[in-house]
Design a protein around this motif. Structure first.
Motif, short mmCIF file in Angstrom:
data_model
loop_
_atom_site.label_atom_id
_atom_site.label_comp_id
_atom_site.label_asym_id
_atom_site.label_seq_id
_atom_site.Cartn_x
_atom_site.Cartn_y
_atom_site.Cartn_z
N HIS A 27 0.87 -1.18 0.00
CA HIS A 27 0.00 0.00 0.00
C HIS A 27 0.91 1.22 0.00
O HIS A 27 1.32 1.71 1.05
CB HIS A 27 -0.90 -0.04 1.23
CG HIS A 27 -1.90 1.06 1.28
ND1 HIS A 27 -2.56 1.39 2.42
CD2 HIS A 27 -2.35 1.93 0.34
CE1 HIS A 27 -3.38 2.40 2.19
NE2 HIS A 27 -3.26 2.74 0.93
N LEU A 28 1.26 1.69 -1.19
CA LEU A 28 2.25 2.76 -1.34
C LEU A 28 1.81 4.06 -0.67
O LEU A 28 2.63 4.75 -0.06
CB LEU A 28 2.55 3.03 -2.81
CG LEU A 28 3.30 1.94 -3.57
CD1 LEU A 28 3.43 2.32 -5.04
CD2 LEU A 28 4.66 1.69 -2.95
N SER A 29 0.54 4.38 -0.77
CA SER A 29 0.09 5.67 -0.25
C SER A 29 -0.01 5.69 1.27
O SER A 29 -0.31 6.73 1.85
CB SER A 29 -1.24 6.09 -0.89
OG SER A 29 -2.18 5.05 -0.83
N SER A 30 0.30 4.58 1.93
CA SER A 30 0.32 4.59 3.39
C SER A 30 1.65 5.11 3.93
O SER A 30 1.82 5.27 5.12
CB SER A 30 0.04 3.18 3.94
OG SER A 30 1.13 2.33 3.64
N GLY A 31 2.60 5.36 3.04
CA GLY A 31 3.91 5.88 3.44
C GLY A 31 4.41 6.85 2.40
O GLY A 31 3.71 7.20 1.45
N ALA A 67 4.05 4.59 -9.62
CA ALA A 67 4.56 5.05 -8.32
C ALA A 67 5.57 4.07 -7.76
O ALA A 67 5.65 2.91 -8.18
CB ALA A 67 3.39 5.20 -7.34
N ILE A 68 6.33 4.57 -6.80
CA ILE A 68 7.33 3.75 -6.11
C ILE A 68 7.50 4.34 -4.71
O ILE A 68 7.33 5.55 -4.51
CB ILE A 68 8.66 3.74 -6.91
CG1 ILE A 68 9.57 2.64 -6.46
CG2 ILE A 68 9.34 5.10 -6.86
CD1 ILE A 68 10.71 2.36 -7.44
N SER A 69 7.81 3.48 -3.75
CA SER A 69 8.01 3.98 -2.39
C SER A 69 9.32 4.76 -2.33
O SER A 69 10.24 4.51 -3.10
CB SER A 69 8.03 2.83 -1.39
OG SER A 69 9.10 1.96 -1.66
N ARG A 70 9.37 5.72 -1.42
CA ARG A 70 10.59 6.51 -1.25
C ARG A 70 11.52 5.79 -0.27
O ARG A 70 11.07 5.09 0.61
CB ARG A 70 10.25 7.88 -0.68
CG ARG A 70 9.44 8.71 -1.65
CD ARG A 70 9.25 10.06 -1.10
NE ARG A 70 10.58 10.68 -0.99
CZ ARG A 70 10.82 11.96 -1.10
NH1 ARG A 70 9.84 12.79 -1.29
NH2 ARG A 70 12.04 12.43 -0.98
N GLY A 71 12.80 6.00 -0.44
CA GLY A 71 13.77 5.43 0.49
C GLY A 71 13.83 3.93 0.37
O GLY A 71 13.48 3.33 -0.63
N VAL A 72 14.26 3.29 1.45
CA VAL A 72 14.39 1.84 1.48
C VAL A 72 13.13 1.27 2.11
O VAL A 72 12.88 1.47 3.28
CB VAL A 72 15.64 1.41 2.27
CG1 VAL A 72 15.78 -0.10 2.27
CG2 VAL A 72 16.88 2.06 1.71
N ALA A 73 12.36 0.54 1.31
CA ALA A 73 11.16 -0.11 1.80
C ALA A 73 11.03 -1.46 1.15
O ALA A 73 11.38 -1.63 -0.01
CB ALA A 73 9.92 0.73 1.51
N THR A 74 10.57 -2.42 1.86
CA THR A 74 10.37 -3.74 1.29
C THR A 74 8.90 -3.99 1.15
O THR A 74 8.09 -3.50 1.92
CB THR A 74 11.00 -4.84 2.18
OG1 THR A 74 10.42 -4.74 3.48
CG2 THR A 74 12.51 -4.68 2.26
N LEU A 75 8.54 -4.79 0.15
CA LEU A 75 7.15 -5.14 -0.06
C LEU A 75 6.76 -6.29 0.86
O LEU A 75 7.57 -7.18 1.13
CB LEU A 75 6.94 -5.57 -1.53
CG LEU A 75 7.20 -4.49 -2.57
CD1 LEU A 75 7.09 -5.07 -3.95
CD2 LEU A 75 6.22 -3.35 -2.40
N ALA A 76 5.54 -6.27 1.30
CA ALA A 76 5.04 -7.35 2.14
C ALA A 76 4.89 -8.60 1.29
O ALA A 76 4.32 -8.58 0.22
CB ALA A 76 3.68 -6.96 2.73
N LYS A 77 5.47 -9.70 1.75
CA LYS A 77 5.38 -10.96 1.00
C LYS A 77 4.05 -11.63 1.31
O LYS A 77 3.53 -11.54 2.39
CB LYS A 77 6.51 -11.89 1.38
CG LYS A 77 7.85 -11.36 0.91
CD LYS A 77 8.88 -12.44 0.93
CE LYS A 77 10.16 -11.84 0.41
NZ LYS A 77 10.97 -12.74 -0.28
N VAL A 78 3.55 -12.31 0.30
CA VAL A 78 2.30 -13.04 0.45
C VAL A 78 2.58 -14.38 1.08
O VAL A 78 3.53 -15.03 0.80
CB VAL A 78 1.61 -13.22 -0.92
CG1 VAL A 78 0.37 -14.04 -0.78
CG2 VAL A 78 1.29 -11.87 -1.51
#
Length: 166
Positions: free
Chosen positions: A77-81, A155-166
């Motif tokens: 959820h990119l827009s949460s950060g 869109a892309i997250s800023r900085g270092v962020a990892t995606l939640a794995k399923v």
């Protein structure tokens, strides 16, 4: 409160994945405001960026549904950060030799550029967030917009962020 949400989904690059994602959204009554799909940083995987509207509960339900799809590997959820989002628009506007300088004056602050000149029109290219593009379109409307094509948000997250794995 209903707001825009941007969701990133990493999927297997397989035929039918886009159809399954779009169908899931439609079957659950969720509207897609924009969707973009393209190659990701990993070979054989594509990234989908979906923008939808709804409250926090709605986006939570959407994310849970995406997790159930077989070809979905990661969801964020990119827009949460903090995120960076952009859109591209090509705008064909009526332009006479007399109005071209005026139109150039309007597009300059938007860092837009003329990419084609015809006898009675200009094609303008602009990139930026959706609000910037909406504002430029509104300013160009009095000149007569003949055609408009928008890519939808990527869109892309800023900085270092990892995606939640399923």
């Amino acid at each position: 409160m209903e707001q825009k949400h941007t969701i990133s989904i990493l999927v297997n690059d397989q035929p039918g994945v886009l159809t399954r994602v779009a169908s899931l959204m439609g079957q659950r009554g969720f509207n897609i405001d924009s969707i973009t799909v393209g190659q990701s940083e990993e070979p054989g995987l594509s990234r989908m960026i979906i923008v939808t509207s709804g409250d926090d509960r709605t986006v939570e339900q959407i994310m849970k549904q995406f997790h159930k799809l077989i070809d979905v590997l990661k969801v964020q959820h990119l827009s949460s950060g903090p995120m960076v989002s952009r859109e591209l628009a090509l705008i064909k506007v009526e332009a006479t030799p007399a109005t071209r300088a005026e139109i150039n004056g309007i597009i300059e602050p938007f860092r837009a550029s003329v990419v084609d000149v015809g006898p009675a029109s200009l094609v303008i290219q602009v990139t930026g967030d959706s609000h910037k593009i909406d504002a430029l379109i509104e300013l160009l409307m009095p000149y007569g917009i003949k055609e408009l094509s928008r890519t939808g948000v990527t869109a892309i997250s800023r900085g270092v962020a990892t995606l939640a794995k399923v």
